[in-house]
Design a protein around this motif. Structure first.
Motif, PDB file in Angstrom:
ATOM      1  N   UNK A  46       4.089   5.754  -5.439  1.00  0.00           N
ATOM      2  CA  UNK A  46       4.349   5.777  -6.883  1.00  0.00           C
ATOM      3  C   UNK A  46       3.174   6.332  -7.686  1.00  0.00           C
ATOM      4  N   UNK A  47       1.962   5.917  -7.384  1.00  0.00           N
ATOM      5  CA  UNK A  47       0.795   6.337  -8.178  1.00  0.00           C
ATOM      6  C   UNK A  47       0.320   7.725  -7.776  1.00  0.00           C
ATOM      7  N   UNK A  48       0.082   7.922  -6.490  1.00  0.00           N
ATOM      8  CA  UNK A  48      -0.495   9.193  -6.048  1.00  0.00           C
ATOM      9  C   UNK A  48       0.522  10.328  -6.014  1.00  0.00           C
ATOM     10  N   UNK A  49       1.751  10.028  -5.619  1.00  0.00           N
ATOM     11  CA  UNK A  49       2.748  11.094  -5.456  1.00  0.00           C
ATOM     12  C   UNK A  49       3.813  11.095  -6.550  1.00  0.00           C
ATOM     13  N   UNK A  50       3.788  10.112  -7.430  1.00  0.00           N
ATOM     14  CA  UNK A  50       4.744  10.072  -8.530  1.00  0.00           C
ATOM     15  C   UNK A  50       6.185   9.823  -8.119  1.00  0.00           C
ATOM     16  N   UNK A  51       6.399   9.201  -7.011  1.00  0.00           N
ATOM     17  CA  UNK A  51       7.748   8.921  -6.504  1.00  0.00           C
ATOM     18  C   UNK A  51       8.172   7.509  -6.942  1.00  0.00           C
ATOM     19  N   UNK A  52       8.746   7.412  -8.125  1.00  0.00           N
ATOM     20  CA  UNK A  52       9.108   6.104  -8.684  1.00  0.00           C
ATOM     21  C   UNK A  52      10.241   5.419  -7.909  1.00  0.00           C
ATOM     22  N   UNK A  53      11.036   6.156  -7.173  1.00  0.00           N
ATOM     23  CA  UNK A  53      12.140   5.576  -6.406  1.00  0.00           C
ATOM     24  C   UNK A  53      11.633   4.577  -5.363  1.00  0.00           C
ATOM     25  N   UNK A  54      10.366   4.702  -4.953  1.00  0.00           N
ATOM     26  CA  UNK A  54       9.814   3.828  -3.912  1.00  0.00           C
ATOM     27  C   UNK A  54       9.690   2.375  -4.384  1.00  0.00           C
ATOM     28  N   UNK A  55       9.708   2.158  -5.706  1.00  0.00           N
ATOM     29  CA  UNK A  55       9.603   0.794  -6.220  1.00  0.00           C
ATOM     30  C   UNK A  55      10.810  -0.063  -5.838  1.00  0.00           C
ATOM     31  N   UNK A  56      11.992   0.538  -5.766  1.00  0.00           N
ATOM     32  CA  UNK A  56      13.206  -0.237  -5.470  1.00  0.00           C
ATOM     33  C   UNK A  56      13.214  -0.749  -4.029  1.00  0.00           C
ATOM     34  N   UNK A  78       0.839  -1.206   0.000  1.00  0.00           N
ATOM     35  CA  UNK A  78       0.000   0.000   0.000  1.00  0.00           C
ATOM     36  C   UNK A  78       0.870   1.251   0.000  1.00  0.00           C
ATOM     37  N   UNK A  79       1.925   1.262   0.800  1.00  0.00           N
ATOM     38  CA  UNK A  79       2.814   2.430   0.851  1.00  0.00           C
ATOM     39  C   UNK A  79       3.496   2.670  -0.496  1.00  0.00           C
ATOM     40  N   UNK A  80       3.954   1.612  -1.137  1.00  0.00           N
ATOM     41  CA  UNK A  80       4.617   1.748  -2.438  1.00  0.00           C
ATOM     42  C   UNK A  80       3.629   2.227  -3.494  1.00  0.00           C
ATOM     43  N   UNK A  97      10.170  -3.047  -3.489  1.00  0.00           N
ATOM     44  CA  UNK A  97      10.314  -4.345  -4.141  1.00  0.00           C
ATOM     45  C   UNK A  97      11.247  -5.263  -3.384  1.00  0.00           C
ATOM     46  N   UNK A  98      12.358  -4.703  -2.915  1.00  0.00           N
ATOM     47  CA  UNK A  98      13.321  -5.513  -2.151  1.00  0.00           C
ATOM     48  C   UNK A  98      12.684  -6.011  -0.851  1.00  0.00           C
ATOM     49  N   UNK A  99      12.033  -5.108  -0.132  1.00  0.00           N
ATOM     50  CA  UNK A  99      11.380  -5.497   1.123  1.00  0.00           C
ATOM     51  C   UNK A  99      10.259  -6.496   0.854  1.00  0.00           C
ATOM     52  N   UNK A 100       9.513  -6.283  -0.236  1.00  0.00           N
ATOM     53  CA  UNK A 100       8.442  -7.217  -0.595  1.00  0.00           C
ATOM     54  C   UNK A 100       8.973  -8.605  -0.886  1.00  0.00           C
ATOM     55  N   UNK A 101      10.080  -8.699  -1.621  1.00  0.00           N
ATOM     56  CA  UNK A 101      10.675 -10.000  -1.921  1.00  0.00           C
ATOM     57  C   UNK A 101      11.164 -10.700  -0.656  1.00  0.00           C
ATOM     58  N   UNK A 102      11.752  -9.939   0.249  1.00  0.00           N
ATOM     59  CA  UNK A 102      12.206 -10.522   1.517  1.00  0.00           C
ATOM     60  C   UNK A 102      11.023 -11.061   2.315  1.00  0.00           C
ATOM     61  N   UNK A 103       9.934 -10.305   2.351  1.00  0.00           N
ATOM     62  CA  UNK A 103       8.756 -10.752   3.093  1.00  0.00           C
ATOM     63  C   UNK A 103       8.112 -11.969   2.440  1.00  0.00           C
TER      64      UNK A 103
END
Length: 174
Positions: free
Chosen positions: A55-65, A49-51, A68-74
């Motif tokens: 990315x969508x609402x605030x246009x901060x594409x850096x949040x994907x990295x 949800x935070x990512x 994504x890493x934290x998501x893969x670990x989880x």
């Protein structure tokens, strides 16, 4: 004490594994897996949800990295969790309690009954909802403190009472 636990302990298969002769391995409740899956799943949902918001609402594409890493670990944690839980076990021997965890990185700790200073039962909100608790054994040496998670509430109370009783008889001889 073994009602509602896994049917067998997963042990390493290699010839270099540590063999402990006397006693019987007791295991934790499968409910522990559900508690851990719910906790890790909720954290994964918060990360997603935070990512998405960043990315969508605030246009901060850096949040994907980092997301994504934290998501893969989880996700890896969610996949490994059931096997990890089945590798947890404890054994009551004549002079000590032995706790083991892990398959790749094994940890086996023997806590002498006479050295136990505190036996504590704790449980969080999810633990209470599933009827499980964790038993914590504290000794003077910080490295030998053991926490056995995922015990049925009644089993944790019986084990606590037994350990306190045995520890008292062993301490009198010191």
């Amino acid at each position: 004490m073994d009602a509602g636990t896994f049917s067998r302990l997963i042990e390493p298969r290699g010839s270099a594994r540590l063999q402990l002769g006397d006693g019987r391995w007791h295991q934790i409740s499968p409910k522990y897996i559900w508690v851990q899956l719910i906790s890790s799943g909720a954290l994964l949902l918060i990360v997603v949800v935070a990512v998405v918001v960043l990315t969508v609402a605030l246009g901060q594409m850096w949040a994907l990295i980092p997301g994504g890493i934290l998501g893969l670990i989880l996700i890896a944690t969610l996949i490994v969790m059931p096997r990890q839980a089945r590798a947890l076990g404890y054994r009551l021997r004549e002079d000590d309690l032995v706790f083991r965890r892990g398959i790749l990185w094994q940890r086996i700790v023997a806590v002498p009954y006479g050295r136990m200073q505190l036996v504590d039962i704790t449980h969080g909100p999810l633990d209470r909802g599933f009827g499980i608790a964790q038993l914590k054994l504290v000794t003077a040496a910080a490295a030998t403190g053991v926490t056995i998670p995922g015990l049925e509430q009644q089993t944790a109370e019986l084990l606590r009472d037994r350990l306190i009783e045995v520890a008292e008889t062993r301490r009198t001889g010191l």
